[in-house]
Design an enzyme around this catalytic site. Structure first.
Site, mmCIF file in Angstrom:
data_model
loop_
_atom_site.group_PDB
_atom_site.id
_atom_site.type_symbol
_atom_site.label_atom_id
_atom_site.label_comp_id
_atom_site.label_asym_id
_atom_site.label_seq_id
_atom_site.Cartn_x
_atom_site.Cartn_y
_atom_site.Cartn_z
ATOM 1 N N ASP A 143 0.847 -1.185 0.000
ATOM 2 C CA ASP A 143 0.000 0.000 0.000
ATOM 3 C C ASP A 143 0.884 1.238 0.000
ATOM 4 O O ASP A 143 2.031 1.197 0.453
ATOM 5 C CB ASP A 143 -0.929 0.024 1.216
ATOM 6 C CG ASP A 143 -2.134 0.944 1.023
ATOM 7 O OD1 ASP A 143 -2.376 1.397 -0.122
ATOM 8 O OD2 ASP A 143 -2.828 1.228 2.007
ATOM 9 N N GLY A 144 0.324 2.311 -0.500
ATOM 10 C CA GLY A 144 1.001 3.596 -0.502
ATOM 11 C C GLY A 144 0.057 4.664 -0.002
ATOM 12 O O GLY A 144 -1.165 4.509 -0.058
ATOM 13 N N GLU B 237 2.445 3.700 -4.097
ATOM 14 C CA GLU B 237 1.868 2.386 -4.425
ATOM 15 C C GLU B 237 2.869 1.565 -5.232
ATOM 16 O O GLU B 237 3.071 0.372 -4.970
ATOM 17 C CB GLU B 237 0.563 2.545 -5.210
ATOM 18 C CG GLU B 237 -0.572 3.195 -4.445
ATOM 19 C CD GLU B 237 -1.288 2.285 -3.468
ATOM 20 O OE1 GLU B 237 -0.899 1.113 -3.302
ATOM 21 O OE2 GLU B 237 -2.266 2.759 -2.855
ATOM 22 N N ASP C 6 -4.184 -2.601 -3.380
ATOM 23 C CA ASP C 6 -5.459 -1.902 -3.571
ATOM 24 C C ASP C 6 -5.319 -0.788 -4.610
ATOM 25 O O ASP C 6 -6.201 0.042 -4.770
ATOM 26 C CB ASP C 6 -6.004 -1.368 -2.253
ATOM 27 C CG ASP C 6 -5.109 -0.341 -1.587
ATOM 28 O OD1 ASP C 6 -4.136 0.126 -2.214
ATOM 29 O OD2 ASP C 6 -5.372 0.004 -0.425
ATOM 30 N N HIS D 244 -9.230 -0.612 2.610
ATOM 31 C CA HIS D 244 -10.023 -0.290 3.806
ATOM 32 C C HIS D 244 -11.274 -1.176 3.895
ATOM 33 O O HIS D 244 -12.354 -0.718 4.258
ATOM 34 C CB HIS D 244 -10.401 1.194 3.825
ATOM 35 C CG HIS D 244 -9.202 2.080 3.663
ATOM 36 N ND1 HIS D 244 -8.266 2.255 4.649
ATOM 37 C CD2 HIS D 244 -8.767 2.810 2.604
ATOM 38 C CE1 HIS D 244 -7.320 3.061 4.216
ATOM 39 N NE2 HIS D 244 -7.596 3.405 2.978
ATOM 40 N N ASP E 248 -1.420 -0.227 5.073
ATOM 41 C CA ASP E 248 -1.898 1.148 5.154
ATOM 42 C C ASP E 248 -1.332 1.825 6.403
ATOM 43 O O ASP E 248 -0.865 2.967 6.337
ATOM 44 C CB ASP E 248 -3.426 1.182 5.155
ATOM 45 C CG ASP E 248 -3.958 2.603 5.249
ATOM 46 O OD1 ASP E 248 -3.731 3.387 4.303
ATOM 47 O OD2 ASP E 248 -4.578 2.940 6.281
#
Length: 155
Positions: free
Chosen positions: A7-8, A49, A72, A122, A132
């Site tokens: 994740d970023g 990301e 994501d 999320h 995250d």
């Protein structure tokens, strides 16, 4: 097989940003886990990301590893799965954002047997939520250094 979650995050986009990566593998019957994160004072969400995937692949010791990457980021997943990145590469990334990172990712991708899977962010997926947390925490660190290639491209 290696399972990777990435994740970023960027606060402001552009703004302070970070990446988070969780690597999991079973080796000799033992479940191994490694977390990676880092941040920059001014960057974008898409760059982070991408960097999360790059850092995860760079951490792998053995070439030709089978890797399933959960992200994501539709930007990352679709660029590879739909083949856009290979067309960009043929055109030497002319006028493409984040060319420096795509050029860094491609040899790593080709070095392994990679499958990308998009996951909804999320959505309560524990490892995605952890990535995250890592990315956001990295973006909030004091004294972050520059994302040199990004800052060069916008100056």
């Amino acid at each position: 097989m290696i399972i990777m979650y990435t994740d970023g995050a960027a606060k402001g986009n552009p703004g302070p940003g970070g990446y988070g990566t969780v690597l999991k593998a079973k080796v000799n019957g033992k479940l191994l886990r490694r977390e990676l994160s880092g941040g920059f004072r001014k960057t974008t969400n898409n760059r982070m990301e991408l960097l999360a995937v790059i850092k995860g692949l760079e951490a792998l010791r053995n070439p030709n590893s089978q890797v399933i990457i959960y992200s994501d980021s539709k930007y990352v997943v679709e660029a590879i799965e739909k083949g856009w990145v290979w067309n960009w590469e043929k055109k030497d990334f002319a006028k493409k954002a984040n060319a420096d990172l795509w050029k860094r990712l491609i040899p790593l991708y080709r070095k392994h047997r990679v499958e990308l899977r998009w996951v909804k962010g999320h959505a309560g997926i524990p490892e995605n939520e952890r990535c995250d947390q890592l990315a956001v925490a990295a973006a909030e660190e004091p004294g972050l250094g520059p994302d040199i290639e990004y800052e060069k491209s916008v100056s």
